[in-house]
Write a protein that holds these residues in place. Structure first.
Motif, PDB file in Angstrom:
ATOM      1  N   LEU A  19       0.820  -1.207   0.000  1.00  0.00           N
ATOM      2  CA  LEU A  19       0.000   0.000   0.000  1.00  0.00           C
ATOM      3  C   LEU A  19       0.855   1.259   0.000  1.00  0.00           C
ATOM      4  CD1 LEU A  19      -2.980  -0.942   2.345  1.00  0.00           C
ATOM      5  CD2 LEU A  19      -2.972  -0.711  -0.131  1.00  0.00           C
ATOM      6  N   PHE A  20       1.976   1.229   0.687  1.00  0.00           N
ATOM      7  CA  PHE A  20       2.874   2.380   0.658  1.00  0.00           C
ATOM      8  C   PHE A  20       3.435   2.586  -0.743  1.00  0.00           C
ATOM      9  CE2 PHE A  20       4.127   2.527   5.464  1.00  0.00           C
ATOM     10  CZ  PHE A  20       2.888   3.048   5.753  1.00  0.00           C
ATOM     11  N   LEU A  21       3.798   1.497  -1.410  1.00  0.00           N
ATOM     12  CA  LEU A  21       4.295   1.607  -2.786  1.00  0.00           C
ATOM     13  C   LEU A  21       3.213   2.160  -3.719  1.00  0.00           C
ATOM     14  CD1 LEU A  21       6.395  -1.666  -3.187  1.00  0.00           C
ATOM     15  CD2 LEU A  21       7.235   0.681  -3.184  1.00  0.00           C
ATOM     16  N   GLN A  22       2.001   1.634  -3.581  1.00  0.00           N
ATOM     17  CA  GLN A  22       0.892   2.123  -4.413  1.00  0.00           C
ATOM     18  C   GLN A  22       0.624   3.606  -4.150  1.00  0.00           C
ATOM     19  OE1 GLN A  22      -2.563  -0.348  -3.769  1.00  0.00           O
ATOM     20  NE2 GLN A  22      -1.551  -2.183  -4.554  1.00  0.00           N
ATOM     21  N   THR A  23       0.671   3.997  -2.891  1.00  0.00           N
ATOM     22  CA  THR A  23       0.420   5.401  -2.543  1.00  0.00           C
ATOM     23  C   THR A  23       1.541   6.296  -3.062  1.00  0.00           C
ATOM     24  OG1 THR A  23      -0.814   4.708  -0.585  1.00  0.00           O
ATOM     25  CG2 THR A  23      -0.065   6.994  -0.651  1.00  0.00           C
ATOM     26  N   ILE A  67      -3.040   8.195  12.250  1.00  0.00           N
ATOM     27  CA  ILE A  67      -3.875   9.379  12.028  1.00  0.00           C
ATOM     28  C   ILE A  67      -3.065  10.530  11.418  1.00  0.00           C
ATOM     29  CG2 ILE A  67      -3.606  10.352  14.342  1.00  0.00           C
ATOM     30  CD1 ILE A  67      -6.829  10.307  12.257  1.00  0.00           C
ATOM     31  N   GLU A  68      -1.810  10.665  11.804  1.00  0.00           N
ATOM     32  CA  GLU A  68      -0.976  11.746  11.261  1.00  0.00           C
ATOM     33  C   GLU A  68      -0.804  11.600   9.748  1.00  0.00           C
ATOM     34  OE1 GLU A  68       3.548  13.559  11.722  1.00  0.00           O
ATOM     35  OE2 GLU A  68       2.875  12.003  13.116  1.00  0.00           O
ATOM     36  N   LEU A  69      -0.534  10.375   9.301  1.00  0.00           N
ATOM     37  CA  LEU A  69      -0.371  10.138   7.861  1.00  0.00           C
ATOM     38  C   LEU A  69      -1.704  10.297   7.129  1.00  0.00           C
ATOM     39  CD1 LEU A  69       1.441   9.434   5.504  1.00  0.00           C
ATOM     40  CD2 LEU A  69       1.113   7.003   6.054  1.00  0.00           C
ATOM     41  N   VAL A  70      -2.787   9.844   7.741  1.00  0.00           N
ATOM     42  CA  VAL A  70      -4.114   9.996   7.135  1.00  0.00           C
ATOM     43  C   VAL A  70      -4.428  11.480   6.926  1.00  0.00           C
ATOM     44  CG1 VAL A  70      -6.604   9.694   7.531  1.00  0.00           C
ATOM     45  CG2 VAL A  70      -5.031   7.803   7.977  1.00  0.00           C
ATOM     46  N   GLU A  71      -4.106  12.316   7.910  1.00  0.00           N
ATOM     47  CA  GLU A  71      -4.347  13.760   7.782  1.00  0.00           C
ATOM     48  C   GLU A  71      -3.506  14.363   6.659  1.00  0.00           C
ATOM     49  OE1 GLU A  71      -3.570  15.141  11.748  1.00  0.00           O
ATOM     50  OE2 GLU A  71      -5.608  14.661  12.430  1.00  0.00           O
ATOM     51  N   LYS A  72      -2.254  13.949   6.553  1.00  0.00           N
ATOM     52  CA  LYS A  72      -1.385  14.459   5.485  1.00  0.00           C
ATOM     53  C   LYS A  72      -1.903  14.037   4.108  1.00  0.00           C
ATOM     54  CE  LYS A  72       2.756  14.653   8.317  1.00  0.00           C
ATOM     55  NZ  LYS A  72       4.046  14.034   8.647  1.00  0.00           N
ATOM     56  N   VAL A  73      -2.306  12.787   4.005  1.00  0.00           N
ATOM     57  CA  VAL A  73      -2.840  12.279   2.733  1.00  0.00           C
ATOM     58  C   VAL A  73      -4.141  12.994   2.388  1.00  0.00           C
ATOM     59  CG1 VAL A  73      -3.837  10.248   1.591  1.00  0.00           C
ATOM     60  CG2 VAL A  73      -1.682  10.049   2.831  1.00  0.00           C
ATOM     61  N   GLN A 192       7.140  10.014   5.684  1.00  0.00           N
ATOM     62  CA  GLN A 192       6.542   9.250   6.782  1.00  0.00           C
ATOM     63  C   GLN A 192       6.341   7.789   6.388  1.00  0.00           C
ATOM     64  OE1 GLN A 192       3.410  11.205   8.828  1.00  0.00           O
ATOM     65  NE2 GLN A 192       2.863   9.408  10.025  1.00  0.00           N
ATOM     66  N   MET A 193       6.032   7.535   5.129  1.00  0.00           N
ATOM     67  CA  MET A 193       5.849   6.141   4.707  1.00  0.00           C
ATOM     68  C   MET A 193       7.182   5.389   4.695  1.00  0.00           C
ATOM     69  SD  MET A 193       2.878   6.149   1.791  1.00  0.00           S
ATOM     70  CE  MET A 193       3.790   7.124   0.619  1.00  0.00           C
ATOM     71  N   ARG A 194       8.275   6.095   4.571  1.00  0.00           N
ATOM     72  CA  ARG A 194       9.582   5.446   4.531  1.00  0.00           C
ATOM     73  C   ARG A 194      10.059   5.032   5.923  1.00  0.00           C
ATOM     74  NH1 ARG A 194      13.745   8.332   0.662  1.00  0.00           N
ATOM     75  NH2 ARG A 194      14.806   6.404   1.143  1.00  0.00           N
ATOM     76  N   LYS A 195       9.435   5.550   6.961  1.00  0.00           N
ATOM     77  CA  LYS A 195       9.851   5.220   8.350  1.00  0.00           C
ATOM     78  C   LYS A 195       9.567   3.774   8.667  1.00  0.00           C
ATOM     79  CE  LYS A 195       9.190   9.790  10.297  1.00  0.00           C
ATOM     80  NZ  LYS A 195       8.453  10.588  11.251  1.00  0.00           N
TER      81      LYS A 195
END
Length: 195
Positions: A19-23, A67-73, A192-195
């Motif tokens: 999912l991170f790759l797709q995003t 939630i932090e990543l959801v808000e950024k997205v 953030q997805m790379r963390k």
């Protein structure tokens, strides 16, 4: 039971990675799409298709992200969507002006062809040694009328072409400003997805 837990954790990690790759791909495609919308050489549907196909990745990411990543997205997708809508509306205006340019270009060619035909008739008239002033006056009058029509079409063509160029530059500037904003919003998502 321990092995089942490990397999479940592995599947979750694999799903998360996928999912991170797709995003990440969807983020990249979104930025590319914004930059391509002003390009009238490519159909609007073709420009939008890659983004539309990959956009569901944003929704899927919401299922596994914090939630932090959801808000950024969410901020990213809202900005991308509103930018795409505005640029698409501006593109419609460009396409309308481009149709004017094409129409006047066609008229210019048609008037040129008709003027050429009148010139050929006048040549034939002279070669045959006719002596009918009324007929020659009609041919000459038609030639002049087509010349005037061609000049008028040329003026309209030039005006529309100039408007298209100026407006296209303005839309490209809008696109660049949106790209700047969207690119800045993309960086924290990918980081953030790379963390």
């Amino acid at each position: 039971d321990y092995e089942r837990t490990i397999r479940t954790d592995d599947r979750r990690a694999d799903l998360r990675s996928e999912l991170f790759l797709q995003t990440s791909e969807a983020v990249t495609i979104a930025v590319q799409t914004l930059g391509s919308i002003p390009n009238l050489e490519v159909a609007h549907d073709e420009i939008m298709r890659p983004f539309i196909e990959r956009a569901p990745a944003f929704g899927k990411l919401n299922l596994i992200a914090d939630i932090e990543l959801v808000e950024k997205v969410s901020e990213f997708t809202t900005t991308v969507t509103s930018s795409m809508l505005e640029l698409s509306a501006l593109r419609l205006e460009l396409e309308s002006i481009q149709l004017e340019v094409q129409m006047f270009s066609k008229q210019l060619a048609e008037h040129g062809e008709e003027r050429g035909r009148m010139l050929e008739y006048m040549k034939q008239y002279n070669i045959e040694g006719r002596n009918n002033p009324t007929q020659f006056d009609v041919l000459s009058s038609n030639y002049e009328r087509e010349a005037e029509n061609a000049n008028e079409a040329l003026e309209k063509f030039s005006d529309a072409n100039e408007r298209l160029f100026k407006r296209r530059m303005e839309v490209t500037e809008h696109s660049s400003s949106y790209l700047s904003v969207v690119s800045q919003l993309a960086i924290p998502i990918v980081a953030q997805m790379r963390k």
